[in-house]
Design a protein around this motif. Structure first.
Motif, PDB file in Angstrom:
ATOM      1  N   THR A 169      50.818  74.854  23.367  1.00 25.60           N
ATOM      2  CA  THR A 169      51.864  73.932  23.956  1.00 25.60           C
ATOM      3  C   THR A 169      50.443  72.819  24.577  1.00 25.60           C
ATOM      4  OG1 THR A 169      52.335  75.490  25.627  1.00 25.60           O
ATOM      5  CG2 THR A 169      53.908  75.310  23.349  1.00 25.60           C
ATOM      6  N   LYS A 170      49.804  73.755  25.073  1.00 21.45           N
ATOM      7  CA  LYS A 170      48.539  73.265  25.919  1.00 21.45           C
ATOM      8  C   LYS A 170      48.973  73.168  27.093  1.00 21.45           C
ATOM      9  CE  LYS A 170      46.481  72.416  22.363  1.00 21.45           C
ATOM     10  NZ  LYS A 170      44.639  73.608  21.910  1.00 21.45           N
ATOM     11  N   ILE A 171      50.618  74.270  27.216  1.00 21.57           N
ATOM     12  CA  ILE A 171      50.986  74.264  28.537  1.00 21.57           C
ATOM     13  C   ILE A 171      49.981  74.677  29.456  1.00 21.57           C
ATOM     14  CG2 ILE A 171      52.983  74.724  30.005  1.00 21.57           C
ATOM     15  CD1 ILE A 171      54.937  73.767  28.178  1.00 21.57           C
ATOM     16  N   ILE A 172      49.843  74.507  30.693  1.00 18.84           N
ATOM     17  CA  ILE A 172      49.090  75.605  32.073  1.00 18.84           C
ATOM     18  C   ILE A 172      49.936  76.052  32.966  1.00 18.84           C
ATOM     19  CG2 ILE A 172      47.307  75.470  33.747  1.00 18.84           C
ATOM     20  CD1 ILE A 172      45.682  72.257  32.582  1.00 18.84           C
ATOM     21  N   TYR A 173      49.350  77.385  32.734  1.00 14.93           N
ATOM     22  CA  TYR A 173      50.300  78.521  33.666  1.00 14.93           C
ATOM     23  C   TYR A 173      49.275  78.507  34.695  1.00 14.93           C
ATOM     24  CZ  TYR A 173      53.716  78.320  30.119  1.00 14.93           C
ATOM     25  OH  TYR A 173      54.717  78.228  29.226  1.00 14.93           O
ATOM     26  N   LYS A 174      49.834  78.458  36.209  1.00 17.45           N
ATOM     27  CA  LYS A 174      48.642  78.337  37.836  1.00 17.45           C
ATOM     28  C   LYS A 174      49.645  79.246  37.840  1.00 17.45           C
ATOM     29  CE  LYS A 174      45.480  76.603  39.375  1.00 17.45           C
ATOM     30  NZ  LYS A 174      44.654  76.058  39.203  1.00 17.45           N
ATOM     31  N   LEU A 175      49.065  80.583  38.413  1.00 17.05           N
ATOM     32  CA  LEU A 175      49.474  81.918  39.270  1.00 17.05           C
ATOM     33  C   LEU A 175      48.306  81.616  40.986  1.00 17.05           C
ATOM     34  CD1 LEU A 175      49.909  83.083  35.925  1.00 17.05           C
ATOM     35  CD2 LEU A 175      49.930  84.967  37.264  1.00 17.05           C
ATOM     36  N   ILE A 176      49.464  81.451  41.981  1.00 17.73           N
ATOM     37  CA  ILE A 176      49.028  81.101  42.847  1.00 17.73           C
ATOM     38  C   ILE A 176      48.981  82.401  44.410  1.00 17.73           C
ATOM     39  CG2 ILE A 176      49.033  79.417  44.941  1.00 17.73           C
ATOM     40  CD1 ILE A 176      48.313  78.256  41.933  1.00 17.73           C
ATOM     41  N   LYS A 177      48.382  82.324  45.345  1.00 13.53           N
ATOM     42  CA  LYS A 177      48.060  83.233  46.402  1.00 13.53           C
ATOM     43  C   LYS A 177      47.870  82.084  47.238  1.00 13.53           C
ATOM     44  CE  LYS A 177      48.633  86.631  48.446  1.00 13.53           C
ATOM     45  NZ  LYS A 177      48.636  88.011  49.176  1.00 13.53           N
ATOM     46  N   LEU A 178      48.714  81.976  48.059  1.00 14.45           N
ATOM     47  CA  LEU A 178      48.681  81.031  49.322  1.00 14.45           C
ATOM     48  C   LEU A 178      47.987  81.936  50.565  1.00 14.45           C
ATOM     49  CD1 LEU A 178      51.125  78.233  49.294  1.00 14.45           C
ATOM     50  CD2 LEU A 178      48.556  77.999  48.405  1.00 14.45           C
ATOM     51  N   LYS A 179      48.397  82.986  50.272  1.00  8.74           N
ATOM     52  CA  LYS A 179      48.136  83.483  52.226  1.00  8.74           C
ATOM     53  C   LYS A 179      48.000  84.776  52.599  1.00  8.74           C
ATOM     54  CE  LYS A 179      50.291  83.494  56.535  1.00  8.74           C
ATOM     55  NZ  LYS A 179      51.770  82.826  57.400  1.00  8.74           N
ATOM     56  N   ARG A 180      47.759  85.635  52.645  1.00 12.55           N
ATOM     57  CA  ARG A 180      47.184  86.653  53.304  1.00 12.55           C
ATOM     58  C   ARG A 180      48.954  87.197  53.319  1.00 12.55           C
ATOM     59  NH1 ARG A 180      43.741  90.895  52.688  1.00 12.55           N
ATOM     60  NH2 ARG A 180      42.115  89.874  53.006  1.00 12.55           N
ATOM     61  N   ASP A 181      49.274  88.347  53.080  1.00 11.42           N
ATOM     62  CA  ASP A 181      50.832  88.909  53.588  1.00 11.42           C
ATOM     63  C   ASP A 181      52.034  87.996  54.077  1.00 11.42           C
ATOM     64  OD1 ASP A 181      49.103  91.444  53.294  1.00 11.42           O
ATOM     65  OD2 ASP A 181      48.648  90.867  55.408  1.00 11.42           O
ATOM     66  N   MET A 182      51.849  86.960  52.627  1.00 14.25           N
ATOM     67  CA  MET A 182      53.092  85.806  52.720  1.00 14.25           C
ATOM     68  C   MET A 182      53.745  86.259  53.050  1.00 14.25           C
ATOM     69  SD  MET A 182      53.242  82.944  50.701  1.00 14.25           S
ATOM     70  CE  MET A 182      53.185  80.763  52.013  1.00 14.25           C
ATOM     71  N   THR A 183      55.119  86.368  53.865  1.00 16.89           N
ATOM     72  CA  THR A 183      56.465  87.219  54.095  1.00 16.89           C
ATOM     73  C   THR A 183      57.730  86.258  52.546  1.00 16.89           C
ATOM     74  OG1 THR A 183      57.351  85.141  55.223  1.00 16.89           O
ATOM     75  CG2 THR A 183      56.267  86.996  56.737  1.00 16.89           C
ATOM     76  N   ALA A 184      58.639  86.825  52.272  1.00 16.67           N
ATOM     77  CA  ALA A 184      59.271  85.923  51.440  1.00 16.67           C
ATOM     78  C   ALA A 184      60.089  84.939  52.132  1.00 16.67           C
ATOM     79  CB  ALA A 184      60.890  87.026  51.069  1.00 16.67           C
ATOM     80  N   GLY A 185      60.352  84.664  53.777  1.00 13.27           N
ATOM     81  CA  GLY A 185      60.804  83.454  54.165  1.00 13.27           C
ATOM     82  C   GLY A 185      59.939  82.620  54.140  1.00 13.27           C
ATOM     83  N   GLU A 186      58.576  82.720  53.787  1.00 17.74           N
ATOM     84  CA  GLU A 186      57.932  81.740  54.196  1.00 17.74           C
ATOM     85  C   GLU A 186      57.080  80.785  52.485  1.00 17.74           C
ATOM     86  OE1 GLU A 186      53.559  82.733  57.006  1.00 17.74           O
ATOM     87  OE2 GLU A 186      54.512  84.161  55.485  1.00 17.74           O
ATOM     88  N   ARG A 187      57.553  82.021  51.507  1.00 18.48           N
ATOM     89  CA  ARG A 187      57.506  81.436  50.032  1.00 18.48           C
ATOM     90  C   ARG A 187      58.744  80.741  49.754  1.00 18.48           C
ATOM     91  NH1 ARG A 187      56.962  87.424  49.032  1.00 18.48           N
ATOM     92  NH2 ARG A 187      54.518  88.348  48.857  1.00 18.48           N
ATOM     93  N   ASP A 188      59.877  80.985  49.939  1.00 15.06           N
ATOM     94  CA  ASP A 188      60.678  80.507  50.279  1.00 15.06           C
ATOM     95  C   ASP A 188      61.219  78.432  50.577  1.00 15.06           C
ATOM     96  OD1 ASP A 188      62.751  82.016  48.799  1.00 15.06           O
ATOM     97  OD2 ASP A 188      63.911  82.593  50.843  1.00 15.06           O
ATOM     98  N   ASP A 189      60.387  78.710  51.368  1.00 14.90           N
ATOM     99  CA  ASP A 189      59.978  77.080  52.349  1.00 14.90           C
ATOM    100  C   ASP A 189      58.377  76.299  51.591  1.00 14.90           C
ATOM    101  OD1 ASP A 189      62.041  77.294  53.897  1.00 14.90           O
ATOM    102  OD2 ASP A 189      61.111  78.495  55.282  1.00 14.90           O
ATOM    103  N   ILE A 190      57.908  77.337  51.028  1.00 14.92           N
ATOM    104  CA  ILE A 190      57.070  76.514  50.323  1.00 14.92           C
ATOM    105  C   ILE A 190      57.487  75.187  49.549  1.00 14.92           C
ATOM    106  CG2 ILE A 190      55.224  75.888  48.082  1.00 14.92           C
ATOM    107  CD1 ILE A 190      55.329  79.287  48.161  1.00 14.92           C
ATOM    108  N   LYS A 191      56.805  74.293  49.786  1.00 13.35           N
ATOM    109  CA  LYS A 191      56.960  72.155  49.643  1.00 13.35           C
ATOM    110  C   LYS A 191      56.035  72.132  48.559  1.00 13.35           C
ATOM    111  CE  LYS A 191      58.165  71.425  54.105  1.00 13.35           C
ATOM    112  NZ  LYS A 191      57.768  72.605  55.150  1.00 13.35           N
ATOM    113  N   ILE A 192      56.950  71.552  47.630  1.00 14.24           N
ATOM    114  CA  ILE A 192      56.296  71.082  46.551  1.00 14.24           C
ATOM    115  C   ILE A 192      56.599  69.775  46.109  1.00 14.24           C
ATOM    116  CG2 ILE A 192      56.061  71.274  43.228  1.00 14.24           C
ATOM    117  CD1 ILE A 192      55.476  73.749  44.992  1.00 14.24           C
ATOM    118  N   GLU A 193      55.143  68.835  45.600  1.00 16.79           N
ATOM    119  CA  GLU A 193      55.280  66.962  45.422  1.00 16.79           C
ATOM    120  C   GLU A 193      54.746  67.223  44.385  1.00 16.79           C
ATOM    121  OE1 GLU A 193      54.418  64.992  49.308  1.00 16.79           O
ATOM    122  OE2 GLU A 193      53.237  66.483  49.502  1.00 16.79           O
ATOM    123  N   LEU A 194      55.217  65.974  43.574  1.00 16.05           N
ATOM    124  CA  LEU A 194      54.197  65.541  42.079  1.00 16.05           C
ATOM    125  C   LEU A 194      54.358  64.203  41.802  1.00 16.05           C
ATOM    126  CD1 LEU A 194      56.499  66.982  39.205  1.00 16.05           C
ATOM    127  CD2 LEU A 194      55.043  68.252  39.998  1.00 16.05           C
TER     128      LEU A 194
END
Length: 258
Positions: free
Chosen positions: A212-237
């Motif tokens: 499909t040529k789709i690219i998959y990115k697995l991202i580590k944003l921060k050491r010891d990121m909490t579940a709440g911090e993950r929920d609050d990740i903001k996405i813009e396109l």
């Protein structure tokens, strides 16, 4: 006074040689067996709403021979864009010609090229999140938040190692903060900002589905990121379209490679 006038003339000549309209040749340098060219725009803000990339580029040496790209940075960037050429390290390269076009992309909601998707916790997984009125015109572009089950299904036997000293291993999904998939095409780039950053994460893993040529990115944003911090990740396109693009031609002659 005469020396000052001479200096001012020299500065004016240098600016006219290496800056035409908004495009600046910030450097053209030789590094062993390679020439690197860097282009940028004068007075352009350095943020995700002002992006550039090389649209076309042709570089010729002193006798008119066209150099072929060894590396061509064909992505939108906030600051400068690069091209590199393999050369004969024993030859001098001067009086080169550098000609082409820079794409200047200014994403905006009004021009349907900027989309604030909001927080990660509110986004459905494993579906194309690009607005339907965009995908109706171009069904090939894609962006989705994905889960581990989706990646396992597409890459069932995937194993990797970082160095020769390591054994091959499977993906440790728990070591990443979130995962997304995207696909651009030749006429329309999809650029992802995470928490307002285009260059996001570290220890990232990138996989490409050959079918499909789709690219998959697995991202580590921060050491010891909490579940709440993950929920609050903001996405813009930022999705390229002609209404948001300005094409800026440039033609630098007699460039001396430093």
């Amino acid at each position: 006074m005469k020396k000052l006038t001479t200096l001012l003339l020299l500065i004016m000549f240098t600016v006219s040689l290496y800056s035409q309209e908004k495009v600046i040749l910030s450097h053209a340098i030789k590094m062993y067996d390679m020439v690197e060219i860097s282009l940028e725009l004068e007075n352009k803000p350095n943020d995700r709403f002002h992006l550039i990339k090389i649209d076309t580029l042709a570089t010729t040496n002193y006798n008119g021979q066209v150099l072929h790209n060894n590396f061509f940075e064909n992505i939108f960037r906030r600051a400068n864009v690069l091209a590199r050429y393999e050369i004969n390290e024993n030859k001098k390269y001067k009086n080169m010609g550098i000609k082409g076009v820079i794409k200047y992309f200014k994403p905006s909601e009004n021009k349907n090229s900027y989309f604030n998707l909001g927080k990660l916790k509110n986004l459905e997984k494993n579906i194309n999140l690009i607005d339907q009125h965009i995908t109706k015109r171009n069904s090939t572009i894609y962006f989705a938040i994905v889960d581990s089950a989706s990646i396992k299904n597409i890459f069932p036997d995937f194993k990797y190692k970082i160095s020769d000293e390591e054994d091959f291993k499977g993906i440790d999904f728990e070591s990443y903060d979130f995962m997304y998939a995207y696909k651009s095409d030749a006429n329309q780039d999809v650029i992802i900002a995470v928490n307002k950053e285009l260059d996001h994460g570290y220890n990232n893993l990138t996989l490409t589905d050959k079918k499909t040529k789709i690219i998959y990115k697995l991202i580590k944003l921060k050491r010891d990121m909490t579940a709440g911090e993950r929920d609050d990740i903001k996405i813009e396109l930022m999705i390229e379209n002609e209404n948001s693009i300005e094409r800026l031609p440039f033609d630098f002659k007699n460039v001396e490679i430093k």
